[in-house]
Enzyme design. Structure first.
Site, PDB file in Angstrom:
ATOM      1  N   HIS A 116      31.708   7.972  -1.647  1.00  0.00           N
ATOM      2  CA  HIS A 116      30.281   8.553  -2.317  1.00  0.00           C
ATOM      3  C   HIS A 116      30.276   9.800  -2.524  1.00  0.00           C
ATOM      4  O   HIS A 116      30.384  10.433  -1.849  1.00  0.00           O
ATOM      5  CB  HIS A 116      29.596   7.422  -2.092  1.00  0.00           C
ATOM      6  CG  HIS A 116      28.912   8.212   0.033  1.00  0.00           C
ATOM      7  ND1 HIS A 116      27.749   9.214   0.338  1.00  0.00           N
ATOM      8  CD2 HIS A 116      29.663   7.479   1.019  1.00  0.00           C
ATOM      9  CE1 HIS A 116      28.519   9.501   1.548  1.00  0.00           C
ATOM     10  NE2 HIS A 116      29.597   8.323   2.163  1.00  0.00           N
ATOM     11  N   ASP A 117      29.587  10.010  -3.223  1.00  0.00           N
ATOM     12  CA  ASP A 117      29.138  12.261  -3.338  1.00  0.00           C
ATOM     13  C   ASP A 117      29.920  12.941  -3.973  1.00  0.00           C
ATOM     14  O   ASP A 117      29.529  13.729  -3.640  1.00  0.00           O
ATOM     15  CB  ASP A 117      28.070  12.049  -2.941  1.00  0.00           C
ATOM     16  CG  ASP A 117      26.666  11.230  -2.513  1.00  0.00           C
ATOM     17  OD1 ASP A 117      26.255  11.298  -3.446  1.00  0.00           O
ATOM     18  OD2 ASP A 117      26.746  10.543  -1.585  1.00  0.00           O
ATOM     19  N   GLY A 134      33.276  10.446   1.730  1.00  0.00           N
ATOM     20  CA  GLY A 134      32.199  10.790   1.048  1.00  0.00           C
ATOM     21  C   GLY A 134      32.113  12.257   1.255  1.00  0.00           C
ATOM     22  O   GLY A 134      32.134  12.647   2.011  1.00  0.00           O
TER      23      GLY A 134
END
Length: 256
Positions: A116-117, A134
């Site tokens: 994520h991100d 992440g």
């Protein structure tokens, strides 16, 4: 598109080819001339550019593997001309950055994971079974070899190369080759730089800068002052200085 589960709400460009048993959810946009193989899952919040290849078994836009994720609306954005090979997984963002970003003209090899991100730049090669946690940032023209694990919040600079089976827990500055355990600077990414048109004199400049930083046994603060004072201001010199000054995790060490 028989045997597929493709939402009528998805926005699919012209000349997009979709293989068998592929699922595309409602909130998906796919650019023109993209090829999608069999058994691919493209989930809500995914945006795919033009002229991409998505191979069998890939899962794009999955829910972040992060306990702070609270079902907020987030995205996965993939640029143009990116190739995603078999069984790659890429998660969408969390409230932290709201999106995961993959740039243009990347090659992501089989079974790699991007968390994520993350922000992945352009023209990168991410090897097979690479695990990227992440909120990692990867610059442009980076080569990450197979079976490498990258700690969350790490940054990997432009034109660098990370050898296979590496464990990345510190930031990797631009233009270097990083290898060994623990991960270290072992030289300039000479082969990659030559392929991209860097001159011999420019490569020599980079070697000299990193010699001051890694091989002359100064502390980082003094080395940065010397580089700033003794080397002509160039794009490359400033990129190195700004990267190291801005590194929150600290950078890899020089070889021993």
């Amino acid at each position: 598109m028989k045997n597929n589960n493709i939402s009528k709400k998805a926005i699919i460009g012209t000349n997009v080819q979709i293989g068998k048993f592929t699922s595309i959810e409602n909130d998906v946009i796919i650019g023109d001339n993209t090829w999608i193989g069999n058994n691919v899952n493209i989930l809500d919040g995914t945006r795919i550019g033009k002229n991409c290849e998505i191979h069998s078994g890939a899962v794009l836009g999955g829910i972040p593997q992060d306990l702070k994720y609270d079902n907020e609306y987030t995205l996965l954005e993939i640029g143009d001309k990116t190739i995603i090979r078999e069984f790659v997984t890429i998660n969408r963002g969390t409230a932290s950055k709201q999106k995961t970003l993959i740039g243009n003209n990347n090659l992501i090899l089989s079974s790699a994971h991007i968390g994520h991100d993350c922000i992945i730049g352009d023209n990168n090669i991410i090897g097979f079974n690479v695990g990227i946690a992440g909120e990692v940032i990867v610059g442009d023209w980076v080569n990450i070899s197979g079976l490498t694990a990258i700690h969350q919040f790490s940054i990997i600079g432009d034109h660098s190369m990370v050898s296979g089976l590496s464990r990345v827990v510190k930031d990797v500055p631009p233009y270097i080759l990083a290898a060994r355990e623990p991960l270290q600077y072992v030289g300039i990414n000479t082969v990659g730089l030559k392929r991209r048109g860097f001159s011999s004199s420019k490569i020599d400049e980079l070697k000299a800068i990193y010699s001051v930083l890694f091989q002359e046994k100064r502390n980082t603060k003094l080395a940065l002052q010397l580089i700033q004072n003794e080397f002509e201001q160039t794009v490359e010199r400033d990129k190195i200085l700004n990267f190291i000054i801005g590194s929150a995790r600290g950078i890899v060490k020089g070889f021993r």
